[in-house]
Design an enzyme around this catalytic site. Structure first.
Site, PDB file in Angstrom:
ATOM      1  N   CYS A   1     -20.518 -14.247  -6.651  1.00 50.97           N
ATOM      2  CA  CYS A   1     -21.802 -14.894  -6.421  1.00 50.97           C
ATOM      3  C   CYS A   1     -22.033 -16.011  -7.441  1.00 50.97           C
ATOM      4  CB  CYS A   1     -22.940 -13.876  -6.517  1.00 50.97           C
ATOM      5  SG  CYS A   1     -23.104 -12.823  -5.063  1.00 50.97           S
TER       6      CYS A   1
ATOM      7  N   ASN B   1      -7.065 -17.240  -9.332  1.00 51.36           N
ATOM      8  CA  ASN B   1      -7.231 -15.790  -9.318  1.00 51.36           C
ATOM      9  C   ASN B   1      -7.118 -15.231 -10.734  1.00 51.36           C
ATOM     10  OD1 ASN B   1      -6.855 -12.917  -8.898  1.00 51.36           O
ATOM     11  ND2 ASN B   1      -6.361 -13.396  -6.779  1.00 51.36           N
ATOM     12  N   ASP B   2      -8.079 -14.408 -11.116  1.00 46.78           N
ATOM     13  CA  ASP B   2      -8.077 -13.837 -12.466  1.00 46.78           C
ATOM     14  C   ASP B   2      -6.931 -12.851 -12.678  1.00 46.78           C
ATOM     15  OD1 ASP B   2     -10.387 -15.289 -12.967  1.00 46.78           O
ATOM     16  OD2 ASP B   2     -11.720 -13.631 -12.408  1.00 46.78           O
TER      17      ASP B   2
ATOM     18  N   HIS C   1     -14.890 -14.618   1.532  1.00 46.20           N
ATOM     19  CA  HIS C   1     -13.878 -15.360   0.784  1.00 46.20           C
ATOM     20  C   HIS C   1     -12.503 -15.146   1.393  1.00 46.20           C
ATOM     21  CE1 HIS C   1     -13.215 -11.351  -0.939  1.00 46.20           C
ATOM     22  NE2 HIS C   1     -12.052 -11.789  -1.417  1.00 46.20           N
TER      23      HIS C   1
ATOM     24  N   LYS D   1      -6.326   2.256  13.687  1.00 50.50           N
ATOM     25  CA  LYS D   1      -4.915   2.568  13.869  1.00 50.50           C
ATOM     26  C   LYS D   1      -4.244   2.649  12.502  1.00 50.50           C
ATOM     27  CE  LYS D   1      -0.586   0.829  15.822  1.00 50.50           C
ATOM     28  NZ  LYS D   1      -0.213   2.127  16.431  1.00 50.50           N
TER      29      LYS D   1
ATOM     30  N   GLU E   1       5.999   4.508  13.309  1.00 45.56           N
ATOM     31  CA  GLU E   1       5.872   3.065  13.050  1.00 45.56           C
ATOM     32  C   GLU E   1       6.583   2.656  11.769  1.00 45.56           C
ATOM     33  OE1 GLU E   1       2.007   3.832  15.437  1.00 45.56           O
ATOM     34  OE2 GLU E   1       3.241   4.943  14.016  1.00 45.56           O
TER      35      GLU E   1
END
Length: 350
Positions: free
Chosen positions: A54, A76-77, A165, A314, A320
Protein backbone atom coordinates in the site's frame (compact mmCIF):
# COMPACT_ATOMS: atom_id res chain seq x y z
CA UNK A 1 -19.98 -48.57 -29.32
CA UNK A 2 -19.25 -45.16 -30.83
CA UNK A 3 -16.71 -42.79 -29.25
CA UNK A 4 -18.17 -39.63 -27.71
CA UNK A 5 -15.60 -37.10 -26.46
CA UNK A 6 -17.95 -35.76 -23.79
CA UNK A 7 -18.49 -39.24 -22.32
CA UNK A 8 -15.47 -41.48 -22.89
CA UNK A 9 -11.89 -41.25 -21.58
CA UNK A 10 -9.27 -40.24 -24.14
CA UNK A 11 -5.95 -38.45 -24.51
CA UNK A 12 -5.21 -35.09 -26.16
CA UNK A 13 -1.83 -33.82 -27.34
CA UNK A 14 -0.55 -30.38 -26.40
CA UNK A 15 1.42 -29.40 -29.53
CA UNK A 16 3.15 -26.58 -27.66
CA UNK A 17 5.11 -28.92 -25.40
CA UNK A 18 4.56 -32.41 -26.85
CA UNK A 19 2.84 -33.71 -23.72
CA UNK A 20 -0.44 -35.62 -23.56
CA UNK A 21 -3.41 -34.86 -21.30
CA UNK A 22 -5.81 -37.56 -20.10
CA UNK A 23 -9.48 -36.48 -20.34
CA UNK A 24 -11.97 -38.44 -18.20
CA UNK A 25 -15.41 -36.80 -18.59
CA UNK A 26 -17.28 -39.69 -16.97
CA UNK A 27 -15.64 -38.77 -13.64
CA UNK A 28 -17.63 -35.54 -13.33
CA UNK A 29 -20.45 -37.59 -11.81
CA UNK A 30 -18.40 -38.92 -8.90
CA UNK A 31 -19.19 -37.71 -5.35
CA UNK A 32 -16.75 -35.32 -3.68
CA UNK A 33 -15.77 -35.25 -0.02
CA UNK A 34 -12.25 -33.84 -0.27
CA UNK A 35 -10.66 -30.60 0.89
CA UNK A 36 -12.55 -27.38 0.37
CA UNK A 37 -10.85 -24.01 0.05
CA UNK A 38 -11.88 -20.89 1.89
CA UNK A 39 -13.16 -18.40 -0.66
CA UNK A 40 -11.18 -15.15 -0.68
CA UNK A 41 -13.07 -12.43 1.13
CA UNK A 42 -14.05 -9.40 -0.92
CA UNK A 43 -14.38 -7.05 2.06
CA UNK A 44 -10.84 -5.71 1.82
CA UNK A 45 -10.12 -2.09 2.75
CA UNK A 46 -8.89 0.38 0.15
CA UNK A 47 -5.88 1.01 2.38
CA UNK A 48 -4.27 -1.29 4.93
CA UNK A 49 -1.51 0.32 7.04
CA UNK A 50 0.01 -3.14 7.61
CA UNK A 51 0.18 -4.06 3.92
CA UNK A 52 3.66 -3.27 2.52
CA UNK A 53 2.29 -2.86 -1.02
CA UNK A 54 0.00 0.00 0.00
CA UNK A 55 1.18 3.58 -0.65
CA UNK A 56 3.22 5.05 2.19
CA UNK A 57 3.65 1.79 4.13
CA UNK A 58 7.12 0.66 5.20
CA UNK A 59 8.16 -2.74 3.84
CA UNK A 60 9.92 -5.37 6.03
CA UNK A 61 13.33 -4.26 4.73
CA UNK A 62 12.77 -0.73 6.04
CA UNK A 63 12.07 0.87 2.65
CA UNK A 64 8.93 2.97 2.51
CA UNK A 65 6.60 2.41 -0.43
CA UNK A 66 6.00 5.82 -2.04
CA UNK A 67 2.59 7.48 -2.22
CA UNK A 68 1.95 6.19 -5.74
CA UNK A 69 -1.29 6.98 -7.55
CA UNK A 70 -1.18 4.57 -10.50
CA UNK A 71 1.10 1.59 -11.07
CA UNK A 72 4.27 1.15 -9.03
CA UNK A 73 7.26 -1.11 -9.76
CA UNK A 74 10.09 -1.98 -7.38
CA UNK A 75 12.88 -4.52 -7.08
CA UNK A 76 11.68 -7.62 -5.21
CA UNK A 77 12.92 -7.51 -1.62
CA UNK A 78 13.51 -11.28 -1.69
CA UNK A 79 14.46 -12.06 -5.32
CA UNK A 80 14.87 -15.57 -6.68
CA UNK A 81 17.35 -14.29 -9.26
CA UNK A 82 20.05 -11.65 -8.89
CA UNK A 83 22.22 -9.94 -11.47
CA UNK A 84 25.61 -10.50 -9.86
CA UNK A 85 26.40 -14.13 -9.00
CA UNK A 86 29.56 -16.28 -9.35
CA UNK A 87 29.74 -18.61 -12.36
CA UNK A 88 29.60 -22.30 -11.34
CA UNK A 89 32.68 -24.39 -12.16
CA UNK A 90 32.67 -26.54 -15.29
CA UNK A 91 31.41 -30.06 -14.74
CA UNK A 92 31.63 -32.77 -17.40
CA UNK A 93 29.68 -35.36 -15.39
CA UNK A 94 26.35 -35.87 -17.22
CA UNK A 95 24.62 -36.73 -13.93
CA UNK A 96 25.62 -33.55 -12.12
CA UNK A 97 25.17 -30.74 -14.63
CA UNK A 98 25.07 -27.16 -13.38
CA UNK A 99 24.71 -23.88 -15.25
CA UNK A 100 24.75 -20.18 -14.35
CA UNK A 101 21.50 -18.36 -13.57
CA UNK A 102 21.43 -14.58 -13.48
CA UNK A 103 18.41 -12.35 -13.51
CA UNK A 104 16.20 -9.71 -12.00
CA UNK A 105 12.93 -9.90 -10.05
CA UNK A 106 10.46 -7.04 -9.75
CA UNK A 107 7.04 -6.51 -8.20
CA UNK A 108 4.48 -4.37 -9.98
CA UNK A 109 1.43 -2.97 -8.18
CA UNK A 110 -1.55 -2.51 -10.48
CA UNK A 111 -3.34 0.12 -8.42
CA UNK A 112 -2.95 1.94 -5.08
CA UNK A 113 -6.23 0.52 -3.74
CA UNK A 114 -6.03 -2.90 -2.07
CA UNK A 115 -9.67 -3.78 -2.63
CA UNK A 116 -9.46 -3.80 -6.44
CA UNK A 117 -8.57 -6.58 -8.86
CA UNK A 118 -8.33 -6.52 -12.65
CA UNK A 119 -12.04 -7.38 -13.16
CA UNK A 120 -13.10 -4.54 -10.85
CA UNK A 121 -10.72 -2.00 -12.36
CA UNK A 122 -11.78 0.13 -15.34
CA UNK A 123 -10.54 -0.61 -18.86
CA UNK A 124 -8.58 2.66 -18.75
CA UNK A 125 -6.83 1.55 -15.55
CA UNK A 126 -6.00 -1.82 -17.13
CA UNK A 127 -4.49 -0.01 -20.14
CA UNK A 128 -2.12 1.70 -17.68
CA UNK A 129 -1.14 -1.75 -16.38
CA UNK A 130 -0.49 -2.99 -19.93
CA UNK A 131 1.54 0.13 -20.74
CA UNK A 132 3.70 -0.50 -17.67
CA UNK A 133 4.14 -4.16 -18.64
CA UNK A 134 5.45 -2.97 -21.99
CA UNK A 135 7.69 -0.32 -20.44
CA UNK A 136 9.26 -2.91 -18.15
CA UNK A 137 9.55 -5.38 -21.02
CA UNK A 138 11.32 -2.82 -23.21
CA UNK A 139 13.92 -2.20 -20.52
CA UNK A 140 14.52 -5.78 -19.42
CA UNK A 141 14.33 -7.49 -22.82
CA UNK A 142 17.36 -5.56 -24.01
CA UNK A 143 19.47 -7.48 -21.51
CA UNK A 144 17.74 -10.76 -20.70
CA UNK A 145 16.82 -13.79 -22.81
CA UNK A 146 13.42 -14.16 -21.14
CA UNK A 147 11.14 -11.68 -19.38
CA UNK A 148 8.32 -13.46 -17.57
CA UNK A 149 5.38 -11.26 -16.63
CA UNK A 150 3.03 -13.22 -14.38
CA UNK A 151 0.25 -12.76 -11.84
CA UNK A 152 -0.64 -15.12 -9.00
CA UNK A 153 -4.11 -14.15 -7.85
CA UNK A 154 -5.56 -15.55 -4.64
CA UNK A 155 -4.23 -17.59 -1.75
CA UNK A 156 -5.17 -20.81 -3.56
CA UNK A 157 -2.41 -20.01 -6.07
CA UNK A 158 0.17 -19.05 -3.47
CA UNK A 159 -0.38 -15.30 -3.47
CA UNK A 160 0.75 -14.02 -0.08
CA UNK A 161 -0.58 -10.47 -0.49
CA UNK A 162 -4.12 -9.53 -1.61
CA UNK A 163 -3.07 -6.15 -3.00
CA UNK A 164 -3.46 -6.15 -6.83
CA UNK A 165 -0.02 -6.87 -8.23
CA UNK A 166 2.07 -9.06 -10.50
CA UNK A 167 5.72 -10.04 -10.76
CA UNK A 168 8.30 -9.70 -13.51
CA UNK A 169 11.18 -12.15 -13.48
CA UNK A 170 13.93 -11.75 -16.06
CA UNK A 171 16.37 -14.57 -16.84
CA UNK A 172 19.76 -14.81 -18.52
CA UNK A 173 18.61 -18.20 -19.86
CA UNK A 174 15.52 -19.59 -21.57
CA UNK A 175 13.38 -21.36 -18.91
CA UNK A 176 11.96 -24.84 -19.44
CA UNK A 177 8.43 -23.99 -20.66
CA UNK A 178 9.51 -21.29 -23.13
CA UNK A 179 12.34 -23.55 -24.35
CA UNK A 180 9.85 -26.35 -25.11
CA UNK A 181 7.60 -23.92 -26.96
CA UNK A 182 10.54 -22.47 -28.86
CA UNK A 183 11.47 -25.91 -30.16
CA UNK A 184 7.93 -27.03 -31.00
CA UNK A 185 6.89 -23.74 -32.63
CA UNK A 186 10.07 -23.63 -34.70
CA UNK A 187 9.63 -27.22 -35.89
CA UNK A 188 6.01 -26.57 -36.88
CA UNK A 189 7.00 -23.44 -38.80
CA UNK A 190 9.77 -25.28 -40.63
CA UNK A 191 7.26 -27.86 -41.84
CA UNK A 192 4.20 -25.68 -42.47
CA UNK A 193 5.70 -22.22 -43.12
CA UNK A 194 3.05 -20.79 -40.81
CA UNK A 195 3.06 -20.01 -37.08
CA UNK A 196 1.42 -22.83 -35.14
CA UNK A 197 -0.81 -20.54 -33.09
CA UNK A 198 -1.93 -18.59 -36.16
CA UNK A 199 -3.17 -21.88 -37.64
CA UNK A 200 -4.66 -22.85 -34.28
CA UNK A 201 -6.63 -19.58 -34.12
CA UNK A 202 -8.05 -20.22 -37.60
CA UNK A 203 -9.12 -23.74 -36.68
CA UNK A 204 -10.75 -22.64 -33.43
CA UNK A 205 -12.63 -19.89 -35.26
CA UNK A 206 -13.97 -22.50 -37.66
CA UNK A 207 -15.06 -24.87 -34.88
CA UNK A 208 -16.29 -22.26 -32.35
CA UNK A 209 -16.84 -24.88 -29.60
CA UNK A 210 -13.94 -23.81 -27.37
CA UNK A 211 -14.13 -20.04 -27.90
CA UNK A 212 -14.88 -17.91 -24.84
CA UNK A 213 -14.26 -14.37 -26.18
CA UNK A 214 -13.67 -13.22 -29.75
CA UNK A 215 -12.89 -9.75 -31.08
CA UNK A 216 -10.83 -8.17 -33.85
CA UNK A 217 -7.50 -8.33 -32.01
CA UNK A 218 -7.80 -11.18 -29.49
CA UNK A 219 -9.17 -14.67 -29.13
CA UNK A 220 -9.77 -16.38 -25.78
CA UNK A 221 -10.22 -20.15 -25.88
CA UNK A 222 -10.17 -23.07 -23.52
CA UNK A 223 -7.35 -24.92 -25.32
CA UNK A 224 -8.13 -28.30 -26.87
CA UNK A 225 -5.34 -29.67 -24.64
CA UNK A 226 -6.18 -27.70 -21.46
CA UNK A 227 -5.04 -29.29 -18.19
CA UNK A 228 -6.69 -27.08 -15.55
CA UNK A 229 -10.52 -27.13 -15.36
CA UNK A 230 -11.15 -23.59 -16.64
CA UNK A 231 -7.76 -22.93 -18.21
CA UNK A 232 -7.80 -20.34 -20.99
CA UNK A 233 -5.44 -19.01 -23.61
CA UNK A 234 -5.55 -15.38 -24.76
CA UNK A 235 -4.00 -15.22 -28.25
CA UNK A 236 -3.08 -12.26 -30.45
CA UNK A 237 -4.79 -12.28 -33.87
CA UNK A 238 -2.36 -9.72 -35.34
CA UNK A 239 0.85 -11.71 -35.75
CA UNK A 240 2.37 -9.96 -32.73
CA UNK A 241 5.51 -11.73 -31.51
CA UNK A 242 6.12 -9.90 -28.24
CA UNK A 243 4.04 -7.74 -25.94
CA UNK A 244 5.87 -4.57 -27.01
CA UNK A 245 4.60 -5.11 -30.58
CA UNK A 246 1.10 -4.03 -29.54
CA UNK A 247 -0.38 -0.83 -30.96
CA UNK A 248 -2.39 1.57 -28.81
CA UNK A 249 -5.64 0.16 -30.21
CA UNK A 250 -4.53 -3.42 -29.57
CA UNK A 251 -3.61 -2.50 -26.00
CA UNK A 252 -7.04 -1.01 -25.40
CA UNK A 253 -8.79 -4.06 -26.85
CA UNK A 254 -6.53 -6.23 -24.70
CA UNK A 255 -7.67 -4.30 -21.62
CA UNK A 256 -11.30 -4.90 -22.58
CA UNK A 257 -10.59 -8.59 -23.16
CA UNK A 258 -8.77 -9.04 -19.84
CA UNK A 259 -11.58 -7.27 -17.99
CA UNK A 260 -14.23 -9.42 -19.68
CA UNK A 261 -12.38 -12.69 -19.11
CA UNK A 262 -11.58 -12.04 -15.46
CA UNK A 263 -15.14 -10.83 -14.87
CA UNK A 264 -16.41 -14.11 -16.31
CA UNK A 265 -14.05 -15.96 -13.98
CA UNK A 266 -15.31 -14.09 -10.92
CA UNK A 267 -18.95 -14.47 -11.96
CA UNK A 268 -18.61 -18.22 -12.57
CA UNK A 269 -18.64 -19.06 -8.86
CA UNK A 270 -19.32 -15.53 -7.55
CA UNK A 271 -15.96 -15.21 -5.87
CA UNK A 272 -12.61 -13.54 -6.44
CA UNK A 273 -11.48 -16.28 -8.83
CA UNK A 274 -7.87 -17.41 -8.19
CA UNK A 275 -5.45 -18.11 -11.03
CA UNK A 276 -1.87 -17.96 -12.19
CA UNK A 277 -1.39 -16.26 -15.53
CA UNK A 278 1.53 -15.10 -17.61
CA UNK A 279 2.70 -13.91 -21.02
CA UNK A 280 4.68 -15.91 -23.57
CA UNK A 281 6.27 -14.43 -26.67
CA UNK A 282 9.47 -14.62 -28.67
CA UNK A 283 12.72 -14.78 -26.64
CA UNK A 284 14.73 -11.60 -26.22
CA UNK A 285 18.15 -10.30 -25.22
CA UNK A 286 21.37 -10.11 -27.24
CA UNK A 287 21.34 -13.86 -27.89
CA UNK A 288 17.95 -13.73 -29.64
CA UNK A 289 17.92 -10.14 -30.92
CA UNK A 290 18.72 -11.05 -34.53
CA UNK A 291 17.17 -14.53 -34.62
CA UNK A 292 13.93 -15.09 -36.51
CA UNK A 293 10.77 -14.93 -34.41
CA UNK A 294 8.42 -15.76 -37.30
CA UNK A 295 7.30 -18.95 -35.57
CA UNK A 296 6.04 -17.15 -32.45
CA UNK A 297 2.62 -15.68 -31.64
CA UNK A 298 2.10 -13.58 -28.51
CA UNK A 299 -0.23 -15.23 -26.02
CA UNK A 300 -1.15 -15.37 -22.34
CA UNK A 301 -2.18 -18.44 -20.36
CA UNK A 302 -4.55 -18.51 -17.38
CA UNK A 303 -4.34 -21.46 -14.99
CA UNK A 304 -7.24 -21.32 -12.46
CA UNK A 305 -7.49 -24.17 -9.91
CA UNK A 306 -11.22 -24.07 -9.08
CA UNK A 307 -13.21 -27.06 -10.27
CA UNK A 308 -16.76 -27.36 -8.92
CA UNK A 309 -17.34 -24.26 -6.81
CA UNK A 310 -15.61 -21.42 -5.00
CA UNK A 311 -14.42 -23.92 -2.40
CA UNK A 312 -13.48 -27.00 -4.45
CA UNK A 313 -10.20 -26.93 -6.37
CA UNK A 314 -8.24 -29.35 -8.51
CA UNK A 315 -5.04 -30.81 -7.07
CA UNK A 316 -2.18 -31.93 -9.29
CA UNK A 317 -1.23 -35.02 -7.28
CA UNK A 318 -0.91 -38.79 -7.59
CA UNK A 319 -1.36 -39.82 -11.22
CA UNK A 320 -0.85 -36.23 -12.42
CA UNK A 321 2.53 -36.00 -10.71
CA UNK A 322 3.69 -39.54 -11.41
CA UNK A 323 2.22 -40.29 -14.84
CA UNK A 324 0.50 -37.54 -16.83
CA UNK A 325 -1.85 -34.57 -16.57
CA UNK A 326 -5.53 -35.47 -16.20
CA UNK A 327 -8.82 -33.58 -16.27
CA UNK A 328 -12.50 -34.50 -15.84
CA UNK A 329 -14.53 -31.64 -17.33
CA UNK A 330 -13.88 -31.50 -21.09
CA UNK A 331 -12.44 -28.27 -22.54
CA UNK A 332 -15.61 -27.90 -24.61
CA UNK A 333 -17.81 -28.11 -21.51
CA UNK A 334 -15.61 -25.60 -19.68
CA UNK A 335 -15.72 -23.19 -22.64
CA UNK A 336 -19.50 -23.40 -22.82
CA UNK A 337 -19.83 -22.55 -19.14
CA UNK A 338 -17.48 -19.57 -19.49
CA UNK A 339 -19.25 -18.38 -22.64
CA UNK A 340 -22.59 -18.41 -20.88
CA UNK A 341 -21.34 -16.44 -17.87
CA UNK A 342 -21.79 -12.66 -17.95
CA UNK A 343 -18.50 -10.90 -18.70
CA UNK A 344 -19.80 -7.32 -18.77
CA UNK A 345 -21.18 -6.78 -15.26
CA UNK A 346 -19.29 -8.02 -12.20
CA UNK A 347 -21.41 -9.81 -9.61
CA UNK A 348 -20.40 -7.27 -6.95
CA UNK A 349 -21.96 -4.52 -9.07
CA UNK A 350 -25.32 -6.25 -9.54
Amino acid sequence: MQFVASEHPHRRLNPLNGQWVLVCPHRTQRPWSGQQEKAQKNELPEFDPTNPLCPGVTRPNGIQTPEYESTYVFENDFPALVEVVPVPPNNDDPLFQIAPARGNCRVMCFHPKSNLTLPTMSAAEIVVVIDEWISQFNELSAKYAWVQIFENKGAAMGCSNPHPHCQIWSCSFLPTEPQLKQERLRAYYATNERPMLADYVERELQRQERIVIENRDWLVVVPFWATWPFETMLISRNNNKRINDLTAEQRYNLALTIKELTTKYDNLFQCSFPYSMGWHGAPTGPEHAHASSAHWTLHAIYYPPLLRSASVRKFMVGFELLAMAQRDLTPEQAAQRLREVDGKCHYLEK
